[in-house]
Design a protein around this motif. Structure first.
Motif, PDB file in Angstrom:
ATOM      1  N   GLY A 252       4.872  -5.173 -10.558  1.00 39.56           N
ATOM      2  CA  GLY A 252       3.657  -4.738 -10.858  1.00 39.56           C
ATOM      3  C   GLY A 252       3.191  -3.680 -10.120  1.00 39.56           C
ATOM      4  N   LEU A 253       2.241  -3.097  -9.993  1.00 42.50           N
ATOM      5  CA  LEU A 253       1.529  -1.618  -9.629  1.00 42.50           C
ATOM      6  C   LEU A 253       2.238  -1.549  -8.332  1.00 42.50           C
ATOM      7  CD1 LEU A 253       0.016   0.595 -10.258  1.00 42.50           C
ATOM      8  CD2 LEU A 253      -1.947  -0.273  -9.517  1.00 42.50           C
ATOM      9  N   ALA A 254       2.161  -2.501  -7.217  1.00 44.86           N
ATOM     10  CA  ALA A 254       2.723  -2.079  -5.819  1.00 44.86           C
ATOM     11  C   ALA A 254       3.958  -1.956  -5.930  1.00 44.86           C
ATOM     12  CB  ALA A 254       2.433  -3.522  -5.137  1.00 44.86           C
ATOM     13  N   GLU A 255       4.838  -2.508  -6.534  1.00 44.34           N
ATOM     14  CA  GLU A 255       6.196  -2.553  -6.800  1.00 44.34           C
ATOM     15  C   GLU A 255       6.501  -0.849  -7.425  1.00 44.34           C
ATOM     16  OE1 GLU A 255      10.082  -5.124  -8.157  1.00 44.34           O
ATOM     17  OE2 GLU A 255       8.687  -4.209  -9.798  1.00 44.34           O
ATOM     18  N   GLN A 256       5.939  -0.603  -8.462  1.00 45.29           N
ATOM     19  CA  GLN A 256       6.059   0.674  -8.950  1.00 45.29           C
ATOM     20  C   GLN A 256       5.685   1.782  -8.227  1.00 45.29           C
ATOM     21  OE1 GLN A 256       3.439   0.481 -12.452  1.00 45.29           O
ATOM     22  NE2 GLN A 256       4.365  -1.380 -13.271  1.00 45.29           N
ATOM     23  N   THR A 257       4.646   1.578  -7.267  1.00 42.89           N
ATOM     24  CA  THR A 257       4.199   2.550  -6.331  1.00 42.89           C
ATOM     25  C   THR A 257       5.290   2.943  -5.315  1.00 42.89           C
ATOM     26  OG1 THR A 257       1.888   2.274  -6.761  1.00 42.89           O
ATOM     27  CG2 THR A 257       2.367   3.247  -4.798  1.00 42.89           C
ATOM     28  N   MET A 258       5.901   1.674  -4.739  1.00 41.44           N
ATOM     29  CA  MET A 258       6.861   1.737  -3.833  1.00 41.44           C
ATOM     30  C   MET A 258       8.142   2.495  -4.160  1.00 41.44           C
ATOM     31  SD  MET A 258       5.974   0.982  -0.671  1.00 41.44           S
ATOM     32  CE  MET A 258       7.636   0.666   0.141  1.00 41.44           C
ATOM     33  N   ALA A 259       8.662   2.131  -5.493  1.00 34.27           N
ATOM     34  CA  ALA A 259       9.754   2.657  -6.263  1.00 34.27           C
ATOM     35  C   ALA A 259       9.565   4.396  -6.397  1.00 34.27           C
ATOM     36  CB  ALA A 259       9.854   1.840  -7.329  1.00 34.27           C
ATOM     37  N   SER A 260       8.397   4.563  -6.792  1.00 34.60           N
ATOM     38  CA  SER A 260       8.271   6.029  -7.331  1.00 34.60           C
ATOM     39  C   SER A 260       7.894   7.053  -5.937  1.00 34.60           C
ATOM     40  CB  SER A 260       7.110   6.142  -8.131  1.00 34.60           C
ATOM     41  OG  SER A 260       5.805   5.676  -7.643  1.00 34.60           O
ATOM     42  N   GLY A 261       7.279   6.449  -4.966  1.00 38.83           N
ATOM     43  CA  GLY A 261       6.710   7.340  -3.925  1.00 38.83           C
ATOM     44  C   GLY A 261       6.886   6.912  -2.446  1.00 38.83           C
ATOM     45  N   GLY A 262       6.995   5.454  -2.369  1.00 41.55           N
ATOM     46  CA  GLY A 262       7.119   4.873  -1.134  1.00 41.55           C
ATOM     47  C   GLY A 262       5.728   4.532  -0.533  1.00 41.55           C
ATOM     48  N   PRO A 263       5.728   4.309   0.987  1.00 41.39           N
ATOM     49  CA  PRO A 263       4.286   3.912   1.489  1.00 41.39           C
ATOM     50  C   PRO A 263       3.280   4.861   1.299  1.00 41.39           C
ATOM     51  CG  PRO A 263       6.452   3.417   2.967  1.00 41.39           C
ATOM     52  CD  PRO A 263       7.023   4.087   1.794  1.00 41.39           C
ATOM     53  N   ARG A 264       2.290   4.307   1.099  1.00 40.70           N
ATOM     54  CA  ARG A 264       0.966   5.090   0.965  1.00 40.70           C
ATOM     55  C   ARG A 264      -0.231   4.518   0.589  1.00 40.70           C
ATOM     56  NH1 ARG A 264       2.053   8.628  -3.856  1.00 40.70           N
ATOM     57  NH2 ARG A 264       4.246   8.762  -2.867  1.00 40.70           N
ATOM     58  N   ILE A 265      -1.661   5.012   0.415  1.00 40.31           N
ATOM     59  CA  ILE A 265      -2.636   4.475   0.010  1.00 40.31           C
ATOM     60  C   ILE A 265      -2.728   3.998  -1.356  1.00 40.31           C
ATOM     61  CG2 ILE A 265      -5.356   4.434  -0.023  1.00 40.31           C
ATOM     62  CD1 ILE A 265      -5.029   6.505   2.134  1.00 40.31           C
ATOM     63  N   LEU A 266      -2.503   2.576  -1.670  1.00 37.08           N
ATOM     64  CA  LEU A 266      -2.471   2.006  -2.956  1.00 37.08           C
ATOM     65  C   LEU A 266      -3.596   2.089  -3.906  1.00 37.08           C
ATOM     66  CD1 LEU A 266      -0.572   0.652  -5.247  1.00 37.08           C
ATOM     67  CD2 LEU A 266      -1.328  -1.579  -4.113  1.00 37.08           C
TER      68      LEU A 266
END
Length: 330
Positions: A252-266
Motif C-alpha cells: 500500500g501507500l505506506a510501504e511505497q512511501t517508505m521504500a521510496s523515501g524513508g520516514p516522513r509525514i505520510l
C-alpha cells in the motif's frame, strides 16, 4: 517564520537510562499540532497544486535566499508553510539542507510543529528528562518578536519536530489589527477547509514513536489500522488534534512511501465545512472520481496528491467535540 526551517532540523537526543526512569514530561493541556513544512518541486508548482487542484487559498511569504515560502492559514490558527527553491545554488539553512537530502529534491514533508502556551514548562520538563533541547529562538525580528520556539539535538520521533508559541499581538500576513474582516477572509478557503485535525507520520517502527510521544507527555494512544493506506499504528491525541504514528502493514501507500523515501509525514487531515464541495474540487483538479469512506474523523475523502506533494491530503466533515482519536479503522 524562516527561522522555523532553520531550527526544525534539530532533533531530540536519546534518553539515558537515568532519564528512562524519570516521569514523562507533562505536555500542557493547551498543546496542539500547529503546522507542517511542505516542500514542492518549486514554489509555483506547490502553490498551483494547493490552490488550483485542491482549493486552498495561498498567502504570500518571502524569498530572501533562493528558498521561497508561502502560507495556507486556517481559522483554528494552524497553517501549512509551503517551501520551494527559486534559483540555482540557494542558501540552505541546516534544516533545509537535511530536508532536501532526505527528500532527494522532490516534494514532501518531514518537519512539523507543536504549539503550546507553556513552552517554558515543557522545555524544563524535557531538560529534566535529559533531552538536549536547544535554546529558544524568536522572530521575525528582535525589535518585536512575534513567535518563539525550541527544537532538539536529535530526533525524538521519526520526523523532525519543534515546539512553538506566538505573541498575543502577533500579526502574520501583514494583518492590520484594526481590520478583523481582512484577517477572517484570509483564513477562508474555496474548498471549505477550516481546521488542521491530524498529521500522519510513517516509519518502520510505530511503537518507537508511540513510546517517545508518551515520554514527552502525549499518552492515551489508540491502536489504529488504516487499510486504505496499508498502514497500522497509533492515534495519539494532542489537544484537539491527533498525531498518527504509523508503519506499513502489507502492500500500500505506506510501504511505497517508505521504500521510496524513508520516514516522513505520510499525510495531513483537514476538517471542512462542506465535504461534498471539497470532494468536487479535488475531483475536478485530478479529473477522477473519488470515493468517500469512514475515517478516524468520520466521513472522509482522500485526494490523490502523493505524486504532486509527496504526501496525502484527507478532507473530512467537521466534528463536534469528542476525542480526536476515536477507535475507528479505515
Amino acid at each position: 517564520m524562516r527561522v522555523i526551517s532553520l531550527v526544525s532540523a534539530c532533533l531530540l537526543s536519546l534518553a539515558t537510562a537515568q532519564a528512562a526512569a524519570a516521569a514523562p514530561a507533562p505536555a500542557a493541556p493547551t498543546t496542539r499540532l500547529d503546522h507542517i513544512l511542505l516542500w514542492g518541486r518549486g514554489i509555483d508548482q506547490v502553490t498551483s497544486v494547493m490552490a488550483v487542484k485542491l482549493g486552498f487559498q495561498v498567502r504570500p511569504g518571502r524569498d530572501p535566499d533562493g528558498v521561497a515560502n508561502r502560507y495556507i492559514r486556517f481559522s483554528d490558527t494552524s497553517f501549512i508553510e509551503l517551501l520551494g527553491i527559486t534559483r540555482p545554488n540557494p542558501t540552505f539553512d541546516p534544516g533545509m539542507k537535511e530536508d532536501q537530502q532526505a527528500l532527494k529534491g522532490g516534494p514532501g514533508s518531514r518537519t512539523f510543529g507543536f504549539r503550546s502556551s507553556s513552552l517554558d514548562a515543557i522545555h524544563q520538563s524535557l531538560q529534566a528528562l535529559h533531552y538536549a533541547v536547544t535554546p529558544f529562538f524568536s522572530g521575525p525580528d528582535s525589535a518585536k518578536p512575534g513567535w518563539r520556539l525550541f527544537a532538539f539535538d536529535r530526533a525524538p520521533l521519526s520526523s523532525n519536530t519543534f515546539f512553538i508559541d506566538y505573541a498575543a499581538d502577533y500579526a502574520p500576513d501583514q494583518f492590520d489589527p484594526g481590520n478583523a474582516e481582512d484577517y477572517r477572509v484570509t483564513r477562508e478557503h474555496p474548498n471549505g477547509a477550516r481546521e488542521l485535525s491530524s498529521i500522519w507520520l510513517v516509519s518502520g517502527d510505530a511503537e518507537a514513536d508511540r513510546k517517545q510521544l508518551e515520554k514527552m507527555g502525549f499518552g492515551h494512544a489508540v491502536p489504529v489500522k488504516l487499510a486504505a493506506l496499508g498502514a497500522k499504528g497509533f492515534c495519539v491525541p494532542v489537544g484537539p488534534t491527533a498525531l498518527l504514528a504509523l508503519q506499513p502493514d502489507g502492500t500500500g501507500l505506506a510501504e511505497q512511501t517508505m521504500a521510496s523515501g524513508g520516514p516522513r509525514i505520510l499525510g495531513v487531515s483537514f476538517a471542512v465545512s462542506d465535504l461534498a464541495r471539497a470532494q468536487r474540487w479535488a475531483e475536478r483538479g485530478y479529473e477522477r472520481k473519488l470515493a468517500t469512506y469512514r475515517g478516524l474523523s468520520g466521513e472522509s475523502v482522500l485526494a490523490p496528491t502523493q505524486d504532486d506533494l509527496g504526501l496525502s491530503i484527507e478532507f473530512h466533515a467537521m466534528q463536534q467535540g469528542g476525542s480526536p482519536c476515536a477507535a475507528v479503522n479505515l
